[in-house]
Design a protein around this motif. Structure first.
Motif, PDB file in Angstrom:
ATOM      1  N   VAL A 156      -1.334  -1.705  -0.029  1.00  0.00           N
ATOM      2  CA  VAL A 156      -0.060  -1.264   0.538  1.00  0.00           C
ATOM      3  C   VAL A 156      -0.281  -0.804   1.969  1.00  0.00           C
ATOM      4  N   GLU A 157       0.411  -1.447   2.894  1.00  0.00           N
ATOM      5  CA  GLU A 157       0.319  -1.070   4.301  1.00  0.00           C
ATOM      6  C   GLU A 157       1.416  -0.069   4.667  1.00  0.00           C
ATOM      7  N   LYS A 158       2.583  -0.211   3.995  1.00  0.00           N
ATOM      8  CA  LYS A 158       3.700   0.705   4.212  1.00  0.00           C
ATOM      9  C   LYS A 158       4.479   0.762   2.910  1.00  0.00           C
ATOM     10  N   GLU A 159       4.664   1.950   2.376  1.00  0.00           N
ATOM     11  CA  GLU A 159       5.254   2.085   1.047  1.00  0.00           C
ATOM     12  C   GLU A 159       6.742   1.759   1.004  1.00  0.00           C
ATOM     13  N   GLY A 160       7.497   2.090   2.041  1.00  0.00           N
ATOM     14  CA  GLY A 160       8.940   1.890   2.039  1.00  0.00           C
ATOM     15  C   GLY A 160       9.654   3.059   1.364  1.00  0.00           C
ATOM     16  N   VAL A 173      12.644 -11.063   1.650  1.00  0.00           N
ATOM     17  CA  VAL A 173      11.322 -10.798   2.210  1.00  0.00           C
ATOM     18  C   VAL A 173      11.028 -11.697   3.404  1.00  0.00           C
ATOM     19  N   ASN A 174      10.142 -11.211   4.245  1.00  0.00           N
ATOM     20  CA  ASN A 174       9.439 -12.041   5.218  1.00  0.00           C
ATOM     21  C   ASN A 174       7.987 -12.084   4.772  1.00  0.00           C
ATOM     22  N   TYR A 175       7.322 -13.192   4.994  1.00  0.00           N
ATOM     23  CA  TYR A 175       5.958 -13.316   4.469  1.00  0.00           C
ATOM     24  C   TYR A 175       5.167 -14.398   5.193  1.00  0.00           C
ATOM     25  N   LYS A 176       3.869 -14.296   5.060  1.00  0.00           N
ATOM     26  CA  LYS A 176       2.953 -15.352   5.502  1.00  0.00           C
ATOM     27  C   LYS A 176       1.978 -15.602   4.369  1.00  0.00           C
ATOM     28  N   GLY A 177       1.778 -16.867   4.016  1.00  0.00           N
ATOM     29  CA  GLY A 177       0.865 -17.210   2.934  1.00  0.00           C
ATOM     30  C   GLY A 177      -0.279 -18.063   3.435  1.00  0.00           C
ATOM     31  N   THR A 178      -1.504 -17.691   3.055  1.00  0.00           N
ATOM     32  CA  THR A 178      -2.684 -18.456   3.468  1.00  0.00           C
ATOM     33  C   THR A 178      -3.620 -18.655   2.286  1.00  0.00           C
ATOM     34  N   LEU A 179      -4.521 -19.620   2.437  1.00  0.00           N
ATOM     35  CA  LEU A 179      -5.628 -19.765   1.513  1.00  0.00           C
ATOM     36  C   LEU A 179      -6.723 -18.804   1.956  1.00  0.00           C
ATOM     37  N   GLU A 208       4.888  -9.304 -10.060  1.00  0.00           N
ATOM     38  CA  GLU A 208       4.169  -8.055 -10.288  1.00  0.00           C
ATOM     39  C   GLU A 208       3.900  -7.308  -8.992  1.00  0.00           C
ATOM     40  N   GLY A 209       3.467  -8.033  -7.977  1.00  0.00           N
ATOM     41  CA  GLY A 209       3.011  -7.396  -6.742  1.00  0.00           C
ATOM     42  C   GLY A 209       4.083  -6.665  -5.970  1.00  0.00           C
ATOM     43  N   LEU A 210       5.288  -7.225  -5.892  1.00  0.00           N
ATOM     44  CA  LEU A 210       6.341  -6.600  -5.087  1.00  0.00           C
ATOM     45  C   LEU A 210       6.889  -5.328  -5.703  1.00  0.00           C
ATOM     46  N   LYS A 211       6.512  -5.048  -6.950  1.00  0.00           N
ATOM     47  CA  LYS A 211       6.932  -3.802  -7.573  1.00  0.00           C
ATOM     48  C   LYS A 211       6.120  -2.605  -7.067  1.00  0.00           C
ATOM     49  N   HIS A 212       5.111  -2.896  -6.261  1.00  0.00           N
ATOM     50  CA  HIS A 212       4.261  -1.820  -5.741  1.00  0.00           C
ATOM     51  C   HIS A 212       4.709  -1.340  -4.363  1.00  0.00           C
ATOM     52  N   VAL A 213       5.827  -1.882  -3.860  1.00  0.00           N
ATOM     53  CA  VAL A 213       6.406  -1.391  -2.605  1.00  0.00           C
ATOM     54  C   VAL A 213       7.914  -1.239  -2.788  1.00  0.00           C
ATOM     55  N   LYS A 214       8.538  -0.608  -1.817  1.00  0.00           N
ATOM     56  CA  LYS A 214       9.983  -0.386  -1.845  1.00  0.00           C
ATOM     57  C   LYS A 214      10.590  -0.987  -0.576  1.00  0.00           C
ATOM     58  N   LYS A 215      11.889  -0.891  -0.469  1.00  0.00           N
ATOM     59  CA  LYS A 215      12.581  -1.465   0.683  1.00  0.00           C
ATOM     60  C   LYS A 215      11.974  -0.947   1.987  1.00  0.00           C
ATOM     61  N   GLY A 216      11.667  -1.874   2.896  1.00  0.00           N
ATOM     62  CA  GLY A 216      11.036  -1.503   4.154  1.00  0.00           C
ATOM     63  C   GLY A 216       9.519  -1.473   4.081  1.00  0.00           C
ATOM     64  N   GLY A 217       8.978  -1.694   2.887  1.00  0.00           N
ATOM     65  CA  GLY A 217       7.536  -1.634   2.711  1.00  0.00           C
ATOM     66  C   GLY A 217       6.827  -2.924   3.090  1.00  0.00           C
ATOM     67  N   THR A 242      -7.026 -19.116  -4.819  1.00  0.00           N
ATOM     68  CA  THR A 242      -6.605 -17.734  -4.665  1.00  0.00           C
ATOM     69  C   THR A 242      -5.706 -17.680  -3.441  1.00  0.00           C
ATOM     70  N   LEU A 243      -4.529 -17.072  -3.577  1.00  0.00           N
ATOM     71  CA  LEU A 243      -3.565 -17.036  -2.481  1.00  0.00           C
ATOM     72  C   LEU A 243      -3.512 -15.647  -1.852  1.00  0.00           C
ATOM     73  N   VAL A 244      -3.346 -15.631  -0.546  1.00  0.00           N
ATOM     74  CA  VAL A 244      -3.276 -14.382   0.208  1.00  0.00           C
ATOM     75  C   VAL A 244      -1.917 -14.310   0.897  1.00  0.00           C
ATOM     76  N   PHE A 245      -1.154 -13.253   0.598  1.00  0.00           N
ATOM     77  CA  PHE A 245       0.176 -13.097   1.177  1.00  0.00           C
ATOM     78  C   PHE A 245       0.294 -11.756   1.883  1.00  0.00           C
ATOM     79  N   ASP A 246       0.856 -11.796   3.083  1.00  0.00           N
ATOM     80  CA  ASP A 246       1.299 -10.586   3.770  1.00  0.00           C
ATOM     81  C   ASP A 246       2.815 -10.573   3.650  1.00  0.00           C
ATOM     82  N   VAL A 247       3.356  -9.561   2.959  1.00  0.00           N
ATOM     83  CA  VAL A 247       4.777  -9.560   2.623  1.00  0.00           C
ATOM     84  C   VAL A 247       5.456  -8.294   3.132  1.00  0.00           C
ATOM     85  N   GLU A 248       6.638  -8.477   3.691  1.00  0.00           N
ATOM     86  CA  GLU A 248       7.469  -7.363   4.133  1.00  0.00           C
ATOM     87  C   GLU A 248       8.753  -7.387   3.307  1.00  0.00           C
ATOM     88  N   LEU A 249       8.982  -6.342   2.534  1.00  0.00           N
ATOM     89  CA  LEU A 249      10.164  -6.262   1.675  1.00  0.00           C
ATOM     90  C   LEU A 249      11.343  -5.722   2.482  1.00  0.00           C
TER      91      LEU A 249
END
Length: 275
Positions: A156-160, A173-179, A208-217, A242-249
């Motif tokens: 978690v970079e920012k909880e929201g 969401v906004n996101y970037k996905g990479t290998l 599962e993963g997006l449940k660990h942040v809130k709006k703005g997180g 294995t996928l790597v995502f940077d996600v902004e909720l």
């Protein structure tokens, strides 16, 4: 008897026409902005039919050249000289092979291509699995990284603020996905268009993963294959990746109880967007 060679050439021609249509559609919006290509004043052909015939031949040549390059990736290197000789002999009705020999040869070649493609796919899947494990082992040592019982890893970079999204909520969401090697396969930032979807309509790692942040997180998700696309993969994502995502909720909207079942998506948005 119609030979397999003739069928193959017909299929190639149809594929070229389809590729031309797709190319035209994808670039329709760019035509006005792009400068018009320079046109030679010299007349190269006497008739439109001559030019069309040449264009078809050139397109077929490019298609065949690209096919040869793809086959080389599988360890199959065809002799270009013999390929051209086969085309010339066919037009001159002087083929060194009978229709039956052509068909048998191409059937054997097709079997070799399939076997080589299968072997490469298995090799790539194994490499992806090993690279994914190595990446996850390294990521686990980073600060504030957590691993769930399912194997999902997140940071978690920012909880929201507000409440964490539920399965039936619609999130934006906004996101970037990479290998794991950094190769990018999807990016909403580049498209300039956030994505909205029901949380239970995407791959398990996202649900599962997006449940660990809130709006703005903001959160980084490292998703093992069994929570993404597993042993099959999808275009642009090899099997066992294995996928790597940077996600902004950006937003969370609860679904009204009476609409929960009615609005449940039949198709996962992730399968359209590359997640």
């Amino acid at each position: 008897m119609k030979s397999l060679f003739k069928v193959t050439v017909l299929a190639a021609t149809m594929a070229m026409a389809l590729n031309a249509q797709v190319f035209a559609e994808e670039n329709a919006g760019k035509a006005a902005a792009a400068p018009a290509p320079a046109v030679s004043a010299e007349k190269k052909f006497d008739t439109d039919d001559q030019q069309a015939a040449y264009a078809l031949g050139a397109s077929l040549g490019r298609y065949m050249e690209n096919s040869l390059k793809e086959q080389e990736k599988l360890g199959i290197k065809l002799d270009k000289t013999q390929l051209i000789a086969g085309v010339q002999d066919a037009f001159a009705d002087k083929s060194k092979l009978t229709d039956q020999e052509i068909e048998q040869t191409l059937q054997g070649f097709e079997a070799r291509v399939k076997a080589s493609a299968q072997a490469k796919m298995e090799q790539d899947a194994k490499a992806s699995e090993e690279a994914g494990k190595k990446y996850r082992d390294s990521f686990a040592k980073e600060k504030d990284v957590k691993t769930t019982k399912s194997g999902l890893m997140y940071q978690v970079e920012k909880e929201g603020t507000g409440e964490a999204p539920k399965d039936t909520d619609t999130v934006t969401v906004n996101y970037k996905g990479t290998l794991t090697d950094g190769s990018e396969f999807d990016n909403s930032y580049s498209r300039g268009e956030p994505l909205s979807f029901r949380l239970d309509g995407v791959i398990p790692g996202w649900t599962e993963g997006l449940k660990h942040v809130k709006k703005g997180g903001k959160i980084k998700l490292v998703i093992p294959p069994d929570l993404a696309y597993g042993k099959t993969g999808v275009p642009g994502i090899p099997a066992n990746s294995t996928l790597v995502f940077d996600v902004e909720l950006l937003d969370v909207k609860p679904t009204p109880k009476n609409e929960t079942e009615a609005n449940k998506p039949a198709e996962k948005p992730a399968e359209k967007s590359g997640k």
